[in-house]
Design a protein around this motif. Structure first.
Motif, PDB file in Angstrom:
ATOM      1  N   TYR A  26      30.330 -55.123  48.804  1.00 15.81           N
ATOM      2  CA  TYR A  26      29.149 -55.453  48.010  1.00 15.81           C
ATOM      3  C   TYR A  26      29.514 -56.411  46.880  1.00 15.81           C
ATOM      4  CZ  TYR A  26      25.715 -54.800  44.286  1.00 15.81           C
ATOM      5  OH  TYR A  26      24.822 -55.014  43.280  1.00 15.81           O
ATOM      6  N   LYS A  27      30.594 -56.122  46.156  1.00 13.63           N
ATOM      7  CA  LYS A  27      30.997 -56.977  45.039  1.00 13.63           C
ATOM      8  C   LYS A  27      31.338 -58.385  45.522  1.00 13.63           C
ATOM      9  CE  LYS A  27      32.849 -53.438  41.984  1.00 13.63           C
ATOM     10  NZ  LYS A  27      34.075 -52.908  41.379  1.00 13.63           N
ATOM     11  N   LYS A  28      32.021 -58.465  46.646  1.00 14.74           N
ATOM     12  CA  LYS A  28      32.459 -59.752  47.173  1.00 14.74           C
ATOM     13  C   LYS A  28      31.271 -60.614  47.619  1.00 14.74           C
ATOM     14  CE  LYS A  28      35.683 -61.850  50.417  1.00 14.74           C
ATOM     15  NZ  LYS A  28      36.729 -61.632  51.400  1.00 14.74           N
ATOM     16  N   TYR A  29      30.275 -59.981  48.210  1.00 15.65           N
ATOM     17  CA  TYR A  29      29.146 -60.718  48.790  1.00 15.65           C
ATOM     18  C   TYR A  29      27.813 -60.408  48.112  1.00 15.65           C
ATOM     19  CZ  TYR A  29      32.550 -61.565  52.453  1.00 15.65           C
ATOM     20  OH  TYR A  29      33.671 -61.933  53.139  1.00 15.65           O
ATOM     21  N   GLU A  31      25.852 -61.825  45.861  1.00 19.21           N
ATOM     22  CA  GLU A  31      24.810 -62.844  45.790  1.00 19.21           C
ATOM     23  C   GLU A  31      24.098 -63.008  47.130  1.00 19.21           C
ATOM     24  OE1 GLU A  31      25.137 -67.482  45.642  1.00 19.21           O
ATOM     25  OE2 GLU A  31      25.292 -66.696  43.586  1.00 19.21           O
ATOM     26  N   ALA A  32      24.865 -63.123  48.197  1.00 24.55           N
ATOM     27  CA  ALA A  32      24.267 -63.292  49.528  1.00 24.55           C
ATOM     28  C   ALA A  32      23.486 -62.045  49.936  1.00 24.55           C
ATOM     29  CB  ALA A  32      25.340 -63.604  50.566  1.00 24.55           C
ATOM     30  N   LEU A  33      24.026 -60.862  49.647  1.00 23.92           N
ATOM     31  CA  LEU A  33      23.333 -59.615  49.991  1.00 23.92           C
ATOM     32  C   LEU A  33      22.023 -59.480  49.220  1.00 23.92           C
ATOM     33  CD1 LEU A  33      26.403 -57.199  50.122  1.00 23.92           C
ATOM     34  CD2 LEU A  33      25.004 -57.945  52.069  1.00 23.92           C
ATOM     35  N   MET A  34      22.048 -59.831  47.934  1.00 20.53           N
ATOM     36  CA  MET A  34      20.823 -59.761  47.121  1.00 20.53           C
ATOM     37  C   MET A  34      19.803 -60.787  47.606  1.00 20.53           C
ATOM     38  SD  MET A  34      20.987 -57.327  44.834  1.00 20.53           S
ATOM     39  CE  MET A  34      21.529 -56.446  46.258  1.00 20.53           C
ATOM     40  N   THR A  82      16.600 -62.832  38.227  1.00 16.61           N
ATOM     41  CA  THR A  82      17.102 -61.589  37.656  1.00 16.61           C
ATOM     42  C   THR A  82      18.281 -61.008  38.429  1.00 16.61           C
ATOM     43  OG1 THR A  82      14.864 -61.104  36.879  1.00 16.61           O
ATOM     44  CG2 THR A  82      16.415 -59.267  36.924  1.00 16.61           C
ATOM     45  N   TRP A  83      18.170 -60.921  39.745  1.00 21.40           N
ATOM     46  CA  TRP A  83      19.167 -60.177  40.510  1.00 21.40           C
ATOM     47  C   TRP A  83      20.030 -61.011  41.450  1.00 21.40           C
ATOM     48  CZ3 TRP A  83      14.331 -57.302  40.383  1.00 21.40           C
ATOM     49  CH2 TRP A  83      14.391 -56.236  39.491  1.00 21.40           C
ATOM     50  N   VAL A  84      19.548 -62.141  41.921  1.00 29.12           N
ATOM     51  CA  VAL A  84      20.323 -62.888  42.924  1.00 29.12           C
ATOM     52  C   VAL A  84      21.305 -63.850  42.264  1.00 29.12           C
ATOM     53  CG1 VAL A  84      20.227 -64.442  44.903  1.00 29.12           C
ATOM     54  CG2 VAL A  84      18.465 -62.685  44.621  1.00 29.12           C
ATOM     55  N   PHE A  85      20.810 -64.746  41.430  1.00 30.84           N
ATOM     56  CA  PHE A  85      21.644 -65.811  40.893  1.00 30.84           C
ATOM     57  C   PHE A  85      22.004 -65.647  39.419  1.00 30.84           C
ATOM     58  CE2 PHE A  85      19.313 -67.856  44.425  1.00 30.84           C
ATOM     59  CZ  PHE A  85      20.397 -68.201  45.207  1.00 30.84           C
TER      60      PHE A  85
END
Length: 156
Positions: A26-29, A31-34, A82-85
């Protein structure tokens, strides 16, 4: 994430027992996951709104898609910022610039989507929902590229 970094709701969920085994991924990806998560929510919202305005309100497909776009862009700006970028800015001027570039990028993809809808539904008579689905996938890819490279670009 160290303990001094502020954790959002998704970080806290991923640190729960059982889910914490996925935390490194989750930490690694993140941005893409969000983007996939909120893009997925926007996708379903857009498809539902298009269906509703077509089936219940009987709006023209281009009017329908434009109203759908207005609602979804407001949702996307808030969630992407807010959450992705992590689009936090320090001044009102920077916020307005960010909102303006976000909206301009989305206007470009609205034109692309409306052209696809006009060509394949209005001119060629293809079924509405399959065309809307295909056009939405094209727009998702373009929106990610515009957001990542232009709107929420990290300053060096």
């Amino acid at each position: 994430m160290d303990n001094t970094e502020k954790k959002d709701i998704f970080d806290r969920i991923m640190s729960l027992p059982v889910l914490n085994i996925f935390e490194p991924f989750y930490k690694k990806y993140k941005e893409a996951l969000m983007y996939l998560f909120f893009g997925g929510l926007t996708f379903f919202l857009s498809i539902f709104l298009f269906w509703f305005m077509d089936s219940v309100m009987h709006l023209n497909e281009l009017v329908n898609n434009t109203i759908d776009w207005i609602i979804c862009v407001a949702f996307q700006f808030f969630t992407n910022r807010t959450w992705v970028f992590d689009g936090k800015v320090d001044t009102k001027k920077d916020f307005l610039k960010q909102a303006g570039s976000f909206t301009a990028g989305r206007l470009f993809t609205l034109i692309v989507e409306n052209l696809l809808i006009f060509i394949f539904i209005t001119l060629m008579g293809f079924p509405k929902m399959p065309v809307k689905l295909g056009a939405t996938f094209v727009v998702i890819v373009l929106n990610y590229i515009i957001s990542k490279l232009i709107v929420f670009k990290k300053k060096d």
